[in-house]
Enzyme design. Structure first.
Site, mmCIF file in Angstrom:
data_model
loop_
_atom_site.group_PDB
_atom_site.id
_atom_site.type_symbol
_atom_site.label_atom_id
_atom_site.label_comp_id
_atom_site.label_asym_id
_atom_site.label_seq_id
_atom_site.Cartn_x
_atom_site.Cartn_y
_atom_site.Cartn_z
ATOM 1 N N ASP A 122 83.682 -34.089 -9.296
ATOM 2 C CA ASP A 122 82.333 -34.253 -8.733
ATOM 3 C C ASP A 122 81.824 -34.633 -7.604
ATOM 4 O O ASP A 122 82.797 -35.407 -8.092
ATOM 5 C CB ASP A 122 81.179 -34.189 -9.190
ATOM 6 C CG ASP A 122 80.131 -34.426 -8.919
ATOM 7 O OD1 ASP A 122 78.873 -33.243 -8.351
ATOM 8 O OD2 ASP A 122 79.322 -35.623 -8.900
ATOM 9 N N ASP B 51 78.459 -31.073 -1.601
ATOM 10 C CA ASP B 51 78.238 -31.270 -3.141
ATOM 11 C C ASP B 51 79.058 -30.084 -4.238
ATOM 12 O O ASP B 51 78.459 -29.377 -3.688
ATOM 13 C CB ASP B 51 76.068 -31.591 -3.319
ATOM 14 C CG ASP B 51 76.259 -32.117 -4.923
ATOM 15 O OD1 ASP B 51 76.838 -32.458 -5.642
ATOM 16 O OD2 ASP B 51 75.240 -32.093 -5.210
#
Length: 408
Positions: A280, A100
């Site tokens: 992201d 992440d």
């Protein structure tokens, strides 16, 4: 295990030009990653997951303590993730962690429970993080972390979950976002940051720059080992042409993440003027500010599909689909028609119909001008090599052999 001095020597010899990360070939700091569709709860609701995450990302506020407002955010299960196998402890227990870039804490215990060993140190500090697409709370430990083939970090902060939501089928997260995102995650020390995995690789002399290179490749299967992380540099075998860099944006809240400035055109028509947004790995789709999304929807002739929440087009509309261009500085990164659609072989996993054509561009849920007006998720990143460079405060992109692939 490779001695730190040898690794540094290898990396420094590969240094090419100023302000460009080290090139790494066959590096021991490379970690394979695999894409996984989480179908444990039935069909995946991509839109709900991504919009919930976007709401959490946008709700960050910079005051004396970095914090997020979480009261009105819907928690959904993790939908699609890139997973790395990471060892914790000595002897190591292996955990499957979501990679992440939108968060920075590393934690375990959602699935496989934390196993204490001789290297485990309980700091006694409470830690918690909310992601929109899930959350965890528990206790901070420091422990030995092993990445790849024997690459070892000592005394790495690890969150050990007592409770977690939204992480069925995985064990936690390895966070490779900016350091500032750890501020406020230690309950009793709200002004304290926690060194990330990448920070500690650097401070312990294992890598020479705080840089992560990421390679994703398009896939048409439910689970596929189709990516890699390279810590401390970039893997030149994974991209074509030249890496181009853009500085991190100074516009909040995008500036708390891997935020950049870009504009977007559909064909030759600008649908989003230059503005700030983020790159992201934890977001699946490409999310655009509502006004830009509406322009894209109108230009493509797409209709909203009730079953999936995605835009759907006909085969005739697909044949007429124009390039979607992401203009970053003086460089343009183009998603072809095929790159703008969800892999048709995976339609049923998202509640769709086998032969339908779904677009991967969707609504951020808020208008432009709010400081985070787009999210380039993994459906963008799987078409380009990406570099997250803390040392030089920049993000880089390059084309790959898969930029123009027609696998979807």
């Amino acid at each position: 295990m490779f001695p730190a001095a040898s690794l540094l020597t290898t990396l420094l010899l590969a240094l090419s030009i100023a302000a460009s990360p080290v090139e790494v070939r066959n590096s021991p700091v490379t970690l394979p990653i695999a894409r996984r569709l989480n179908t444990s709860g039935g069909a995946i609701n991509l839109v709900q997951h991504d919009q919930s995450r976007a709401a959490a990302l946008k709700s960050i506020k910079g005051d004396s303590t970095l914090s997020r407002r979480t009261g009105s955010i819907t928690v959904t299960n993790d939908a699609v993730g890139y997973i790395a196998e990471v060892g914790v402890g000595s002897p190591a227990t292996n955990y499957y962690l979501i990679v992440d870039t939108g968060s920075s804490n590393t934690w375990v215990g959602a699935g496989t429970k934390y196993v204490k060993t001789s290297t485990s140190v309980d700091t006694g500090d409470a830690v918690e993080v909310s992601y929109g697409s899930g959350s965890f709370s528990g206790t901070e430990y420091t422990d030995t972390v092993t990445l790849g083939s024997g690459l070892t970090i000592t005394a790495q902060s690890i969150g050990v979950a007592a409770t977690s939501t939204g992480f069925t089928g995985v064990d936690g997260i390895i966070g490779i976002g900016p350091l500032i995102l750890t501020e406020g995650t230690l309950t009793n020390y709200p002004d304290t940051t926690i060194p990330t995995v990448t920070d500690n690789l650097y401070s312990q002399g294992i890598i020479s720059e705080i840089v992560v290179g990421i390679s994703f490749e398009p896939t048409t299967t439910e689970s596929d080992a189709n990516g890699e992380l390279t810590f401390g540099g970039v893997d030149a075998t994974k991209y074509t042409g030249t890496l181009a860099y853009t500085p991190l944006t100074t516009t909040a809240p995008a500036s708390y993440y891997w935020g950049i400035n870009e504009s977007i055109t559909y064909g030759t028509t600008t649908i989003l003027a230059e503005t700030a947004g983020i790159v992201d790995t934890g977001t699946t789709l490409i999310l655009l500010a509502s006004n830009a999304y509406s322009e894209y929807k109108s230009a493509t002739g797409a209709t909203l599909d009730a079953a999936t929440g995605l835009l759907r087009i006909t085969t005739t509309q697909y044949s007429a689909l124009k390039n979607l261009n992401f203009v970053v500085g003086s460089n343009t990164y183009t998603l072809t028609a095929n790159a703008q659609i969800w892999p048709r072989s995976l339609n049923t996993y998202i509640g769709g119909t086998t032969n339908y054509i779904y677009l991967v561009v969707n609504d951020l849920g808020t208008p432009s001008g709010e400081g985070l007006d787009f999210i380039n998720g993994y459906t963008f990143l799987e078409r380009f090599y990406s570099v997250f460079d803390t040392t030089h405060s920049q993000v880089g992109f390059a084309t790959t052999a898969y930029t123009d692939a027609t696998t979807n």
